[in-house]
Design an enzyme around this catalytic site. Structure first.
Site, PDB file in Angstrom:
ATOM      1  CG  ASN A  23      42.750  38.249  50.869  1.00 18.48           C
ATOM      2  OD1 ASN A  23      44.215  37.982  50.335  1.00 18.48           O
ATOM      3  ND2 ASN A  23      42.753  37.415  49.583  1.00 18.48           N
ATOM      4  NE  ARG A  92      46.086  39.068  40.334  1.00 22.62           N
ATOM      5  CZ  ARG A  92      45.601  39.142  38.764  1.00 22.62           C
ATOM      6  NH1 ARG A  92      47.405  39.083  38.524  1.00 22.62           N
ATOM      7  NH2 ARG A  92      44.705  38.932  38.660  1.00 22.62           N
ATOM      8  N   PRO A 122      45.719  36.766  34.587  1.00 19.85           N
ATOM      9  CG  PRO A 122      43.951  35.683  32.698  1.00 19.85           C
ATOM     10  CD  PRO A 122      44.424  35.639  34.054  1.00 19.85           C
ATOM     11  CG  ASP A 124      40.356  39.014  30.691  1.00 20.76           C
ATOM     12  OD1 ASP A 124      40.952  38.510  31.556  1.00 20.76           O
ATOM     13  OD2 ASP A 124      39.827  38.380  29.884  1.00 20.76           O
ATOM     14  CG  LEU A 125      37.258  39.091  33.875  1.00 20.66           C
ATOM     15  CD1 LEU A 125      37.334  38.493  35.234  1.00 20.66           C
ATOM     16  CD2 LEU A 125      36.418  39.191  32.987  1.00 20.66           C
ATOM     17  NE  ARG A 395      52.462  37.507  49.369  1.00 16.23           N
ATOM     18  CZ  ARG A 395      51.687  36.792  48.420  1.00 16.23           C
ATOM     19  NH1 ARG A 395      51.870  35.642  48.081  1.00 16.23           N
ATOM     20  NH2 ARG A 395      50.677  37.723  48.222  1.00 16.23           N
TER      21      ARG A 395
HETATM   22  C1  UD1 Z   1      41.290  36.826  44.917  1.00 12.90           C
HETATM   23  C2  UD1 Z   1      42.611  36.861  46.373  1.00 12.90           C
HETATM   24  C3  UD1 Z   1      42.947  35.565  46.325  1.00 12.90           C
HETATM   25  C4  UD1 Z   1      41.990  34.616  45.986  1.00 12.90           C
HETATM   26  C5  UD1 Z   1      41.298  34.833  44.496  1.00 12.90           C
HETATM   27  C6  UD1 Z   1      39.809  33.833  44.634  1.00 12.90           C
HETATM   28  C7  UD1 Z   1      43.482  39.069  47.481  1.00 12.90           C
HETATM   29  C8  UD1 Z   1      44.809  40.531  47.514  1.00 12.90           C
HETATM   30  N1  UD1 Z   1      43.613  37.785  46.312  1.00 12.90           N
HETATM   31  O1  UD1 Z   1      42.815  37.468  43.979  1.00 12.90           O
HETATM   32  O2  UD1 Z   1      43.792  35.357  48.029  1.00 12.90           O
HETATM   33  O3  UD1 Z   1      42.787  33.077  46.137  1.00 12.90           O
HETATM   34  O4  UD1 Z   1      40.455  36.062  45.189  1.00 12.90           O
HETATM   35  O5  UD1 Z   1      39.123  34.224  45.650  1.00 12.90           O
HETATM   36  O6  UD1 Z   1      41.998  39.383  47.929  1.00 12.90           O
HETATM   37  N2  UD1 Z   1      40.528  35.948  36.134  1.00 12.90           N
HETATM   38  C9  UD1 Z   1      40.474  36.365  34.603  1.00 12.90           C
HETATM   39  N3  UD1 Z   1      41.043  37.591  34.591  1.00 12.90           N
HETATM   40  C10 UD1 Z   1      40.629  38.506  35.292  1.00 12.90           C
HETATM   41  C11 UD1 Z   1      40.468  38.560  36.663  1.00 12.90           C
HETATM   42  C12 UD1 Z   1      40.839  37.072  37.383  1.00 12.90           C
HETATM   43  O7  UD1 Z   1      40.277  34.937  34.179  1.00 12.90           O
HETATM   44  O8  UD1 Z   1      41.074  40.403  34.850  1.00 12.90           O
HETATM   45  C13 UD1 Z   1      40.508  34.600  37.165  1.00 12.90           C
HETATM   46  C14 UD1 Z   1      41.879  34.813  37.559  1.00 12.90           C
HETATM   47  O9  UD1 Z   1      42.576  34.059  37.368  1.00 12.90           O
HETATM   48  C15 UD1 Z   1      41.670  33.454  38.360  1.00 12.90           C
HETATM   49  C16 UD1 Z   1      39.725  33.854  38.237  1.00 12.90           C
HETATM   50  O10 UD1 Z   1      39.449  34.392  37.713  1.00 12.90           O
HETATM   51  O11 UD1 Z   1      41.674  32.079  38.033  1.00 12.90           O
HETATM   52  C17 UD1 Z   1      39.242  34.423  39.908  1.00 12.90           C
HETATM   53  O12 UD1 Z   1      40.449  35.575  40.131  1.00 12.90           O
HETATM   54  P1  UD1 Z   1      40.699  36.546  40.794  1.00 12.90           P
HETATM   55  O13 UD1 Z   1      38.824  36.536  42.202  1.00 12.90           O
HETATM   56  O14 UD1 Z   1      40.896  37.663  40.794  1.00 12.90           O
HETATM   57  O15 UD1 Z   1      41.040  36.894  42.243  1.00 12.90           O
HETATM   58  P2  UD1 Z   1      41.824  37.720  42.906  1.00 12.90           P
HETATM   59  O16 UD1 Z   1      41.813  39.373  43.467  1.00 12.90           O
HETATM   60  O17 UD1 Z   1      43.704  37.946  41.941  1.00 12.90           O
END
Ligand code: UD1
Length: 414
Positions: A23, A92, A122, A124-125, A395
């Protein structure tokens, strides 16, 4: 690897050096699309997500080369702005090319990204924050079409999303003025990205805190060593704990694993920590350590939830798991039940009642960390387990089978 066979019931014993962080390396590789010049990364993990990201970068016109754990990326004058959709759909973190390409080109066409199926994921953020900085965003035919360099300004994330924080950090590199991100995620991998970008000339303050400030500055190539993988480390510690084994992990940052180490200690493991190494010795049977509640860093990491659950299937007593980060992160539970585990799911909670023993079973991997949980549970079960779709493990875990074998496990892959 397609299929993995494990003959369980043997304690894991030995020493391993932890690999570089998946990550951390994936956002850093995405960042190279924003950087003119040569980047040399050391401690790169030999995992499939890195290979896929190299393919994405090469499709944009960058060139990449590996030698051992070194990965060299050579920037190009004008990278493409539309990553390959088939490759992007496989992980992702391909969405991070959005920030990098906006910084470099002022435009990006990003296919909607893939990765593990952890319920709705999503964007959206990411998108509302970029829009607040003046980027125009449209979604068309499963592609995000983004135009315009971010203006300077302040954005606030209503949840500390790791990916959104990284995308903003990258997009801000090419902004017209300073950008402040409030409510930023604080994961160590974000700090590693900021350290890499700073080595490339970026001016970033506050990395690792909820308040980031990025001041645009000319960028150039640099060398950087990738942070150790706290999730790989957590997986090996859980595997040793599950099997009543003893393990020493070297080349890691124990402080990044604090909530995992604390739980393993409460479960009855004895732990010895120095600056770059952890030694764990587990009793034959663990004790239920109290609730496991996932959350953004520095809380217990969601990526370690499944491995920790696997470690506690045979513990004396009940353990309650509460997953607060991803809605669908109990996909490993049917597999663990097939091995004889007692797990009840309701309202985002998983209640694990420890059983005296597990038995080998036919399993199918569903996602990266869920697959790791199945491996751990299979190692602590009596008899043979067969895990299909074991490619999920490639992966994020490099040389998994030889590493298991070096710790005394009986494991074979085809
Ligand atoms: C990254 C990690 C993943 C880890 C996660 C949480 C990488 C490549 N992946 O994933 O291994 O499990 O952090 O520590 O680094 N969310 C929204 N809207 C958005 C973005 C996120 O609602 O625009 C929600 C997601 O659906 C989820 C939560 O926020 O429920 C956390 O997501 P996020 O911290 O963004 O995880 P990733 O960056 O996808």
């Amino acid at each position: 690897m397609e299929e993995l066979y494990i003959q369980g019931g043997r304690p894991l014993r030995g020493t391993l050096a932890v690999q570089g962080s998946k990550n951390a390396v994936l956002p850093i590789l995405a960042a190279t699309a924003a950087i003119p010049g040569r980047v040399v990364l050391s401690n790169c993990p030999p995992i499939r997500d890195v290979a896929v990201t190299r393919g994405l970068l090469e499709g944009l016109g960058l060139s990449t080369e590996t030698r051992g754990d070194l990965l060299r990326v050579e920037g190009c004058r004008e990278p493409g702005c539309a990553p390959d959709p088939e490759l992007a759909a496989r992980l992702r973190s391909s969405v991070l090319l959005l920030g990098a390409l906006l910084a470099r080109r002022g435009e990006a066409e990003i296919p909607l990204p893939g990765g593990c199926l952890l319920g709705a994921r999503p964007l959206d953020l990411h998108l509302s924050a970029l829009e607040a900085l003046g980027v125009r965003v449209r979604c068309e035919n499963n592609r995000l079409l983004c135009r315009g360099r971010p203006k300077g300004g302040t954005v606030r994330l209503r949840y500390p999303s790791v990916g959104a924080t990284e995308n903003l950090l990258l997009a801000a590199l090419g902004a017209e003025g300073p950008v402040c991100v409030l409510g930023a995620a604080r994961e160590p991998e974000i700090r590693d990205l900021a350290d890499f970008l700073s080595a490339c000339g970026a001016r970033i303050q506050g990395a690792g805190s909820p308040c980031l400030r990025i001041v645009p500055a000319p960028l150039h190539g640099a060398a950087h060593r990738i942070l150790p993988d706290r999730m790989e480390a957590a997986t090996w510690l859980c595997a040793a704990a599950a099997t009543g084994g003893s393990i020493t992990l070297t080349e890691l940052c124990p402080a990044h694993l604090a909530p995992v180490l604390e739980l393993l200690g409460r479960a009855g493991c004895s732990l010895r920590l120095t600056e770059r190494r952890v030694s764990l010795r587990a009793p034959a049977r663990l004790e239920a350590p109290g609730p496991v509640i996932t959350g953004p860093y520095p809380a217990f990491p969601t990526d370690a939830q499944a491995p920790m659950m696997a470690a506690l299937l045979r513990a004396r007593g009940c353990t309650l798991f509460r997953e607060t980060v991803f809605e669908a992160r109990y996909r490993h539970v049917p597999g663990l039940r097939a091995l004889g585990a007692e797990i009840r799911l309701s309202d985002g909670l998983a209640r694990v009642r420890g059983v005296p023993s597990l038995r080998g079973a036919e399993l199918r991997a569903t996602d990266l960390r869920g697959a790791a949980a199945m491996v751990i549970a299979a190692l602590s079960a009596q008899g043979e387990s067969h895990i299909r779709e074991a490619w999920h493990l490639d992966r994020g875990y490099g040389s998994l089978v030889p590493r298991l074998q070096s710790l005394g496990a009986r494991a074979e892959a085809i």
